[in-house]
Design an enzyme around this catalytic site. Structure first.
Site, PDB file in Angstrom:
ATOM      1  CB  THR A 293      -0.894   0.080   1.251  1.00 39.34           C
ATOM      2  OG1 THR A 293      -0.061   0.343   2.404  1.00 39.34           O
ATOM      3  CG2 THR A 293      -1.687  -1.183   1.457  1.00 39.34           C
ATOM      4  CG  ASP A 294       1.177   5.851  -1.298  1.00 38.17           C
ATOM      5  OD1 ASP A 294       2.104   6.082  -0.505  1.00 38.17           O
ATOM      6  OD2 ASP A 294       1.000   6.496  -2.345  1.00 38.17           O
ATOM      7  CB  CYS A 295       2.360   6.300   3.656  1.00 38.52           C
ATOM      8  SG  CYS A 295       2.526   6.638   5.414  1.00 38.52           S
TER       9      CYS A 295
END
Length: 766
Positions: A293-295
Site C-alpha cells: 500500500t501507499d502510506c
C-alpha cells in the site's frame, strides 16, 4: 542446516518450509513496514537502535522498514543529524544484524527507499525529476540513470524502491505532475520498461539491483479537479487502453512490486479493488510479485473513502483484495492477528501475503547477503560518474520553447548578463519534491552555472533575486531593475518550487543573501499535496518580468518548475523561453551549457502547455468530438505535445510505406528522411503517430506509437524506420479486448503531434 537457509534449494521450497515454521505473530510481522528513521538514534557519530524497535523485533518481527535512509523535513532528518553514505550502510547493517540475531527465525528485513529521481538519502545524486527525464525522450540514457540509482541505493542496503511513477497526467494543476513522465501512455510505457530493467538489472540479487515498485496503480493522474487522491471518473475502456498500459508493459518487463493508488475509480478504492489487484494484475497479466500500500491507504478506507466500518474491517478488506504489505504497518500490525484468531480472516489469506513477501526477500538474496558494504557505499554514492550523468540528463531534458531572431545562444566572449529571478540562485528550488537535504556547494544554480561559464570575466555577470516565488513583496524590484539596466541581456529565472522547509530561511530581496527569520516564507507551490487552481506564475513574478521588459533589453526566460506554466504575455513578449522543469543538482550547469550553445537543446514536451488554465484538459490524445473552441478562443495548446526547438533546423522528406496494404495480423515498415539543414550539429526526436480513420469505438485523432532520438551533423541525412503492425494499430474494442479493425489508417511521422508528414495505410481482414 535448515532447508530455508539452504541457497541451493529452489525458492518456492524455501518459502514453504519457512512459512511452515512461523507463528501467527511472525507471519503478521512480515506484512508490516514501520518508518525506518524511527528505529535508530544518531548522536555524536554513533548509531544506536531504539528500544521500541528492538521490542518489535522480539515480539513478532518486522518484515520491512520504510525510509531508513530517507532524509527530509517530514522525517526530521537533517544534514546535521542524518547519516553519511558510510553511516547509512552501517545503520542498515546494525538493523539487519539485530533482526537476524534476535528473532527466532532470523529473517532479514526488507529495506524500502524512495528513488523517484535519485536515492533520497544524504550524499546521493539528485537527478532531474521524471517530467524532465521524459522530456529527454532518451530511453537508453534514462535506463543508465536507473542503474546508477540502483547502485547507490543497494550500496547502502536499500533493496526495494518506490518508483517508477507511471501515472498518466491529465490535469497539470495536480501537484505531483513533476513526478510523472508526461501525458502519453506509450512514452510512459517505454520509460517504465527502461526503469524496471535499469533498477532490477539482470538479477535481483545482484549488488547493483533493487526491486522496482510500480506506482500508483492506477488512474492517480486523472483525479477530479487535479486534486491529489481525488475520485477518478473513467470508463473501463480508457482505463485498459491508457492508464493500465504502462503498468502492463512494466509487469511484462519483470517488475517485482506494485503499489495501488489512493484514489477510487467508479466508487471502488484501488486499495481494495479486486478486479485490478487480482483479476487483471495477477489473473490476466500473470504478476507474481508483492503488492504494498501507499502510506496510510488502509486507514483511508475507514476515514476518507468510508468503505470500511473501522480499522480492522479496512485491514481485512485490503488483504483479501490482494494487499501483501502495509506501508507504515499500523493497521496490519494492530488487527491481522486478532482477525485470524476471531475467525474474521482466514489464515490461508494471511499465508498468501506472507508467501509473496518472503519470495521477494529470497529473490533479492537477502538471506545470503543481508549486509551492505560501507566502503562501497562511500565510493559509489554521489560519484563523479553519476554527477556527470545528472548533467547530461538535465541538458537533454531542457525544452527550447521560443528563440526569436536567434537571441540564443548567448556569446561567451562579450556582453554583460543580468541574472534575475527567485529561481536564479536557490538550489532547493530546482530539485523537486522527494529530495534529501543538500549542502549548498553540491547544487549548481543557474547563476552558478553562468558564473562558471564566464569565470574569467566575473564582472560580466550581475544578479538580483527581484522577488520570491510566492508573496506580494516588491521590495526587490528596484535593485533588479537597476541590475537589468546595466546589462546587455537579461536572463529571468522564474517558475515554481517544490522545496519543503529545509531550514534555509529566506532571501534578502535587495542583496540576494540568505536570511533566517522566525517566520520564513515558504515558496512551495508544487509537489505532493500542493495542487493549484491556475497555471500562472505565483506571486509577483510576472509583474517583475513586465517591468524589466520595459527596459528594452533582450529578454530570456528560464522556467524552473514542476508543472506547465500558462503565461500568454511571456509567450508573446519574451525573446527566448527555456523550459527546464526541475533539473536536479547539475541543472545550473546544464542550463548554462544551453544558454551559451555548448549544448544544442534537444528536449521535447511530453505534456501539452495550454494558453489558459480554462482549456484544461488539453492533452493531445483527447477524442475528436471534444470540440475545437471556447467563446474566448480555440482549444489548441500554446505548445503541443512533442514540441521543442533547436539551434539548428531539421527537415522531413519522402515518407514511404514498404506496403500500403497489410493483413490485420501483418506489419509494414514506414521510413522518412530527416536532414539537418542548419549550421549546428544537433539531436532530433522523430515521432510516429497513428490515426484510425474510422472505427467502431471513438478514437483520438493521433496516438504516439514510436519515437527515435537521432543525432545529425550539419547537412547530414538519416533514414529513420519504424515498424507498424498490430501493436501500433490495435485498440480496446467493444468487447474490451484488443482488436485491429480493417480499414484505412494514417501513419504520421514528424517533429511533434501537429507537425508531421503522413501516408495512408489500408488494413484488410483476409
Amino acid at each position: 542446516m535448515l532447508l530455508y537457509k539452504d541457497s541451493s534449494k529452489p525458492i518456492p521450497e524455501r518459502v514453504e518450509h519457512l512459512l511452515g515454521l512461523m507463528t501467527l505473530e511472525e507471519k503478521a510481522g512480515q506484512l508490516v513496514q514501520p518508518f525506518g528513521w524511527q528505529t535508530y538514534e544518531h548522536k555524536d557519530g554513533e548509531i544506536k537502535l531504539t528500544e521500541a524497535f528492538k521490542e518489535q523485533v522480539k515480539s513478532g518481527g518486522v518484515g520491512s522498514l520504510y525510509g531508513v535512509l530517507r532524509a527530509d523535513p517530514w522525517t526530521g532528518v537533517t544534514l546535521e543529524t542524518g547519516l553519511s553514505p558510510r553511516e547509512g550502510a552501517e545503520a542498515v547493517n546494525a538493523i539487519q544484524r539485530y533482526a537476524i540475531e534476535n528473532s527466532r527465525l532470523g529473517i532479514p528485513i526488507l529495506i524500502g527507499e524512495e528513488c523517484s529521481h535519485g536515492h533520497m538519502a544524504i550524499g546521493a545524486t539528485v537527478f532531474p525529476v521524471p517530467l524532465s527525464l521524459g522530456s529527454t525522450w532518451n530511453v537508453e540514457l534514462y535506463r543508465e540513470m536507473c542503474r546508477a540509482v540502483a547502485r547507490e541505493t543497494r550500496a547502502q542496503g536499500g533493496a526495494v524502491t518506490y518508483s517508477p511513477v507511471l501515472d498518466v497526467v491529465r490535469d497539470p494543476r495536480w501537484g505531483r505532475t513533476e513526478e510523472c513522465f508526461g501525458e502519453d501512455a506509450y512514452l510512459i510505457s517505454e520509460m517504465a520498461v527502461a526503469s524496471v530493467e535499469g533498477l532490477q538489472g539482470e538479477n535481483l540479487d545482484g549488488e547493483d539491483s533493487v526491486a522496482a515498485t510500480l506506482k500508483h496503480f492506477v488512474g492517480y493522474g486523472s483525479s477530479e479537479g487535479g486534486r491529489n487522491a481525488g475520485p477518478v471518473h473513467m470508463g473501463r475502456r480508457e482505463l485498459l487502453e491508457v492508464d493500465l498500459l504502462p503498468f502492463r508493459k512494466a509487469v511484462e518487463a519483470g517488475a517485482a512490486s506494485i503499489m495501488p493508488a489512493y484514489n477510487e475509480i467508479d466508487g471502488v478504492p484501488c486499495t481494495t479493488n479486486e478486479e485490478l489487484l487480482d483479476d487483471i494484475l495477477r489473473g490476466e497479466w500473470g504478476f507474481d510479485g508483492m503488492v504494498i500500500t501507499d502510506c496510510g491507504a488502509i486507514d483511508m478506507l475507514a476515514s476518507g473513502h468510508d468503505v470500511a466500518e473501522d480499522g480492522r474491517d479496512a485491514a481485512i478488506q485490503a488483504i483479501r483484495a490482494g494487499i501483501d504489505m502495509e506501508m507504515s504497518g499500523v493497521m496490519f500490525g494492530k488487527h491481522l492477528v486478532e482477525a485470524v484468531r476471531s475467525g474474521q480472516l482466514e489464515e490461508e489469506v494471511l499465508d498468501r501475503a506472507v508467501r509473496r513477501v518472503l519470495t521477494l526477500k529470497f529473490r533479492l538474496g537477502l538471506f545470503e547477503r543481508p549486509y551492505a558494504d560501507p566502503e562501497r557505499a562511500e565510493q559509489v554514492i554521489g560519484s563523479t560518474e553519476h554527477v556527470e550523468l545528472a548533467r547530461k540528463l538535465a541538458s537533454e531534458g531542457v525544452v527550447l520553447l521560443k528563440n526569436k531572431d536567434g537571441v540564443l545562444p548567448l556569446s561567451a566572449d562579450a556582453g554583460t548578463i543580468a541574472v534575475i529571478g527567485p529561481n536564479a540562485d536557490v538550489g532547493y528550488n530546482q530539485l523537486g519534491d522527494y529530495t534529501s537535504p543538500q549542502p549548498k556547494s553540491k547544487v549548481t544554480t543557474v547563476l552558478g552555472g553562468i558564473r562558471s561559464k564566464l569565470a574569467n570575466t566575473p564582472e560580466r555577470v550581475l544578479y538580483a533575486p527581484g522577488c520570491r516565488i510566492n508573496g506580494n513583496s516588491r521590495e526587490g524590484f528596484d535593485v533588479a531593475l537597476s541590475c537589468a539596466a546595466k546589462a546587455d541581456t537579461v536572463v529571468m529565472v522564474v517558475g515554481g518550487s517544490s522545496a519543503r522547509d529545509f531550514g534555509e530561511g529566506t532571501i534578502d530581496l535587495r542583496t540576494g543573501a540568505s536570511k533566517v527569520t522566525d517566520n520564513a516564507e515558504s515558496d512551495m507551490d508544487c509537489g505532493e499535496g500542493i495542487d493549484r487552481m491556475n497555471l500562472n506564475l505565483s506571486g509577483v513574478q510576472l509583474e517583475l518580468i513586465q517591468e524589466i521588459h520595459k527596459l528594452g533589453k533582450p529578454l530570456v526566460v528560464v522556467y524552473i518548475n514542476g508543472r506547465p506554466i500558462a503565461e500568454p504575455w511571456i509567450d508573446e513578449h519574451a525573446d527566448a523561453i527555456l523550459e527546464a522543469w526541475y533539473p536536479g543538482q547539475e541543472g545550473g550547469h546544464a542550463i548554462a551549457d544551453i544558454l551559451f550553445g555548448d549544448v544544442n537543446p534537444s528536449g521535447r514536451l511530453t505534456i501539452s502547455i495550454p494558453k489558459h488554465v480554462g482549456q484544461v484538459p488539453v492533452y493531445y490524445h483527447g477524442k475528436r468530438s471534444r470540440g475545437k473552441r471556447y467563446l474566448e478562443g480555440d482549444s489548441q495548446p500554446r505548445y503541443p505535445f512533442g514540441y521543442g526547438l533547436s539551434y539548428t533546423e531539421f527537415t522531413y522528406n519522402n515518407i514511404a510505406l514498404e506496403s500500403d496494404t497489410i493483413h490485420k495480423d501483418g506489419s509494414t515498415k514506414v521510413t522518412v528522411e530527416v536532414t539537418n539543414t542548419g549550421e549546428r550539429a544537433g539531436a532530433e526526436v522523430v515521432q510516429l503517430y497513428i490515426t484510425d480513420v474510422a472505427s467502431k469505438v471513438t478514437r483520438p485523432a493521433k496516438e504516439l506509437k514510436g519515437f527515435r532520438k537521432i543525432f545529425l551533423q550539419p547537412g547530414e541525412t538519416q533514414t529513420v524506420e519504424f515498424t507498424v503492425g498490430p501493436e501500433q494499430l490495435q485498440y480496446i474494442g467493444q468487447n474490451y479486448k484488443p482488436v485491429v479493425e480493417p480499414g484505412e489508417f494514417r501513419v504520421h511521422v514528424g517533429k511533434n503531434v501537429n507537425d508531421t508528414l503522413s501516408a495512408k495505410l489500408f488494413v484488410r481482414e483476409d
